[in-house]
Design an enzyme around this catalytic site. Structure first.
Site, PDB file in Angstrom:
ATOM      1  N   GLY A  15       1.968  -0.752  -7.102  1.00 58.24           N
ATOM      2  CA  GLY A  15       2.653  -1.836  -7.789  1.00 58.24           C
ATOM      3  C   GLY A  15       2.067  -3.203  -7.489  1.00 58.24           C
ATOM      4  CB  CYS A  25       9.881   1.531  -5.122  1.00 63.19           C
ATOM      5  SG  CYS A  25       9.236  -0.084  -4.632  1.00 63.19           S
ATOM      6  CB  CYS A  64       9.677  14.028  -6.276  1.00 51.68           C
ATOM      7  SG  CYS A  64       8.808  13.481  -4.795  1.00 51.68           S
TER       8      CYS A  64
END
Length: 353
Positions: free
Chosen positions: A38, A185, A321
């Site tokens: 990010g 995050c 995930c």
């Protein structure tokens, strides 16, 4: 500089006080960016576009669909690919005149000093406290300026540490917060444009340090609130009595993070579990659209719903995930709240399974 350089960088060369001399300083500079996510996306794009001569990139992760909301350097068709490889390609497309030095590794106490030593400025694009303390200590030991940035939900921070004897990250945060007070995050969410704002500030501070223009954010912390659209600065004083680091330590232990060896299951261990018909429930904690796009089986319960439904399952539970980070966080949280060791997380990117 040749005619192409003069044309490429003409808009900043024309700036009052900038000129060819500042541009030449940029072209001679060596900057290390730790993390291509990010913050690393805008940092690397703007520094490459500005003409920083050599950019070092440290990254080990792969691109996940959930990254694209804020990691603007990547595209949808690159999901599953190496972040480092994709970043190198994009930066060379943007500016083929600069040199890119990729370091496909996770920055650690074993390699940090060796990697950081060959650069002039270090820019921190990491997203966790152990790595921030590690980078800070390595920069202080090697006397390298560090450009810091952090984002959380709607708020961000930026600062310049260890510049000509200025305050360091440890002067601002002498001790790390408890692990349960440091969500990432994946757990807490983050506004994508916030990453762009803070990353751009970090790129701007890096350019100022290299060229000597303006006043860097040293001995001060810039705080940003995007909901109020407010900026404020807090002064930071170097602690003259603080003991300076002379070597790197185990930063997971320093930050109170227990070993993941018992929580994480490697691809090989997972395959062995399946082949031996070991009894377990496999749960994909990504969003429904992520599960539908690609999955390795099991049931789909989004991360925010897992805690509410977990007591309906008995026996061993394995979470997964995209990159393993969200799964690891959930497994840790449930082990602590239930005082049971039956919760596990698949380690690594889904493409490994």
């Amino acid at each position: 500089m040749n005619a192409e350089d003069l044309n490429r960088y003409s808009r900043q060369i024309k700036l009052p006080g900038f000129g060819i001399s500042a541009q030449e300083k940029l072209q001679k500079a060596r900057v290390l960016i730790i993390g291509c996510g990010g913050l690393g996306s805008p940092i690397s794009l703007y520094l490459a576009a500005a003409g920083v001569g050599t950019l070092g990139l440290v990254e080990f992760d792969n691109i996940d669909l959930s990254n694209l909301q804020r990691q603007i350097i990547f595209t949808s068709n690159q999901t599953g690919e190496s972040k480092l490889d994709a970043t190198v390609i994009r930066l060379k497309e943007l500016n083929p005149t600069i040199t890119i030095e990729p370091h496909k590794a996770q920055i650690s106490a074993k390699n940090a000093l060796e990697i950081i030593d060959i650069y002039d400025v270090v820019v921190d694009g990491s997203d966790n406290f152990p790595t921030r303390y590690l980078i800070n200590d390595a920069c202080e030991i090697l006397n390298k300026p560090l450009v810091y940035g952090a984002i959380f939900q709607y708020e961000g921070q930026a600062a310049v540490f260890n510049l000509n004897g200025s305050a360091t990250y440890r002067d601002m945060f002498p001790t790390p917060p408890p692990p349960e007070m440091a969500p990432n995050c994946a757990e807490s969410g983050v506004l994508g444009s916030l990453a762009g704002i803070v990353g751009s500030i970090q790129a701007n501070e890096t350019i100022k340090i290299i060229t000597g223009l303006g006043k860097p954010l040293s001995n001060q912390l810039l705080l940003l609130d995007t909901l109020e659209m407010s900026f404020r600065k807090i002064k930071i004083k170097p602690d003259a009595e603080r003991q300076k680091p002379t070597s790197l330590i185990d930063y997971d232990v320093f930050c109170g993070i227990t070993s993941n060896s018992e929580i994480e299951i490697s691809p090989e261990e997972f395959i062995e579990m399946k082949s031996q018909n070991d009894s377990f429930t496999l749960i994909d904690i990504r969003e429904e659209y992520e599960h539908e796009a690609f999955n390795i089986g099991g049931i789909n319960i989004p991360m925010e719903e897992v805690l509410e439904q977990i007591d309906t399952f008995s026996g061993k539970i394995v979470f997964y995930c995209g990159s393993g980070q969200r799964a690891k966080a959930i497994a840790k949280k449930l082990r602590k709240s239930h005082n049971e060791d039956r919760f596990y997380a698949l380690k690594g990117n889904l493409n490994l399974f």
